[in-house]
Design an enzyme around this catalytic site. Structure first.
Site, mmCIF file in Angstrom:
data_model
loop_
_atom_site.group_PDB
_atom_site.id
_atom_site.type_symbol
_atom_site.label_atom_id
_atom_site.label_comp_id
_atom_site.label_asym_id
_atom_site.label_seq_id
_atom_site.Cartn_x
_atom_site.Cartn_y
_atom_site.Cartn_z
ATOM 1 N N ASP A 113 -25.710 18.318 -20.283
ATOM 2 C CA ASP A 113 -26.113 19.394 -19.371
ATOM 3 C C ASP A 113 -25.069 19.641 -18.284
ATOM 4 O O ASP A 113 -24.221 18.802 -18.003
ATOM 5 C CB ASP A 113 -27.412 19.016 -18.645
ATOM 6 N N ASP A 114 -25.222 20.786 -17.641
ATOM 7 C CA ASP A 114 -24.550 21.147 -16.380
ATOM 8 C C ASP A 114 -23.096 21.575 -16.516
ATOM 9 O O ASP A 114 -22.456 21.909 -15.530
ATOM 10 C CB ASP A 114 -24.637 20.028 -15.333
ATOM 11 N N HIS A 166 -29.126 26.475 -19.885
ATOM 12 C CA HIS A 166 -29.651 25.587 -18.831
ATOM 13 C C HIS A 166 -29.817 26.407 -17.551
ATOM 14 O O HIS A 166 -29.805 25.847 -16.455
ATOM 15 C CB HIS A 166 -28.679 24.426 -18.639
ATOM 16 N N HIS A 170 -29.186 26.767 -12.022
ATOM 17 C CA HIS A 170 -29.810 25.448 -11.956
ATOM 18 C C HIS A 170 -30.914 25.340 -10.906
ATOM 19 O O HIS A 170 -31.012 24.348 -10.178
ATOM 20 C CB HIS A 170 -28.746 24.370 -11.695
ATOM 21 N N TYR A 207 -33.864 19.983 -14.114
ATOM 22 C CA TYR A 207 -34.747 18.890 -13.678
ATOM 23 C C TYR A 207 -35.905 18.657 -14.657
ATOM 24 O O TYR A 207 -36.837 17.937 -14.350
ATOM 25 C CB TYR A 207 -35.314 19.141 -12.274
ATOM 26 N N HIS A 261 -24.830 14.251 -18.954
ATOM 27 C CA HIS A 261 -24.207 15.363 -18.221
ATOM 28 C C HIS A 261 -22.695 15.371 -18.433
ATOM 29 O O HIS A 261 -22.001 14.472 -17.943
ATOM 30 C CB HIS A 261 -24.537 15.240 -16.724
HETATM 31 ZN ZN LIG Z 1 -29.042 20.087 -15.130
#
Ligand SMILES: [Zn+2]
Length: 317
Positions: A113-114, A166, A170, A207, A261
């Site tokens: 992610d991210d 995603h 965020h 989250y 991540h």
């Molecule tokens: Zn995230």
């Protein structure tokens, strides 16, 4: 991973540039014993209080400590009959479905992610060298701007990794209105249409924040929702070896969708490649999210929305 944790952490206002340059450093916030009397800018939250590993991480809330429970759950929507686009054909799961684990025996769906960010390209090289597939949940603007990493996304996509959403910035979707959620989703769709010519069908809420309203909105927007059933806690400052212990303690066929991540250097360069080899050594097949759920490829992953287009002056965050 609820916003209730917010009150225990410090928010303040510094420049965004400073926050982005700080992201990824340790001991930077949340305490008086470290360099970390520093507070985080708006939109960033300190990951821990009075801990050497505290980091300013994007978001307005911090995930709570989670367990290594690896229960596999697939929750399908109860009302699909009259919702436009709420069903898909064949083995593909209906929109609005919530998934936490793999359903196909012997598979693992490694997720990151991210990103995309600085380390993502190298991670893709490592995964490709190990001949494993993974899924990348990309954001529009967080550590970096998605358009500046278009070549990295194309590399992942062309290598057979799954690209999923995603959200753009965020935010915890449980605190957003339906139109707010729609904006967070559509901006990523615009970017991926330009970069890849596809619309992703899978989304991981920031989250892991989801509820019946979020799922209902996702069903209407033609998305399937996935969280995870193993949290590496790389975001929480857990050492690579401590994260590895979580994997090493699993049973024979855990059907995990682990959370990592790629925006974190240690994950991209150490933990991610290690998980790929861990799976192989355990006799598990590391595949994309859709593959671990038995969906059709690429029909379960994407909707084709025209070819990718060359970069122009609209490619900005
Ligand atoms: Zn995230």
């Amino acid at each position: 991973m609820k916003a209730a944790a917010l009150s225990t952490f410090v928010l303040a206002s510094v420049s965004l540039v400073a926050a982005q340059s700080q992201a990824g450093a340790w001991g930077q916030c949340g305490g008086s014993g470290w360099t970390g009397a520093t507070t985080c800018v708006s939109g960033y939250t300190c990951s821990a209080v009075n801990q050497w590993y505290s980091q300013c991480i994007p978001g307005s809330s911090v995930p709570s400590t989670s367990s290594t429970t690896t229960t596999t759950t697939i929750t399908t929507p109860t009302t699909t009959a009259t919702q436009p686009g709420a069903t898909q054909g064949g083995t593909d799961l209906p929109y609005g479905t919530l998934v936490t684990g793999c359903s196909k025996s012997g598979t693992v769906a490694i997720t990151f992610d991210d990103g995309p960010y600085t380390w993502t390209s190298g991670l893709i090289d490592s995964l490709n060298a190990a001949n494993v597939s993974a899924t990348f949940f990309v954001v529009g603007q967080m550590y970096g701007c998605i358009y500046n990493y278009a070549d990295v996304i194309q590399k992942a996509y062309n290598s057979g990794h799954q690209i999923a959403s995603h959200t753009w910035s965020h935010k915890d979707l449980t605190g957003q209105s339906a139109s707010g959620i729609q904006t967070e989703i559509s901006r990523v769709e615009v970017a991926l249409k330009k970069i890849l010519g596809i619309r992703p069908k899978w989304l991981r809420p920031p989250y892991g924040g989801q509820n019946s309203n979020v799922l209902s909105t996702m069903r209407g927007l033609n998305y399937k929702v996935v969280t995870w059933n193993l949290d590496s806690e790389d975001w929480n400052g857990l050492s690579v070896s401590a994260s590895q212990n979580k994997f090493n303690s699993l049973g024979a066929d855990p059907k995990i969708i682990p959370l990592e991540h790629d925006a974190l250097q240690s994950t991209a360069q150490q933990l991610g490649p290690w998980i790929a080899n861990w799976a192989k050594n355990k006799g598990l097949k590391a595949v994309t999210l859709s593959e671990c759920l038995g969906e059709s490829i690429p029909g379960g992953q994407y909707e084709q929305v025209g070819g990718a287009t060359p970069r122009d002056n609209t490619w900005t965050c």
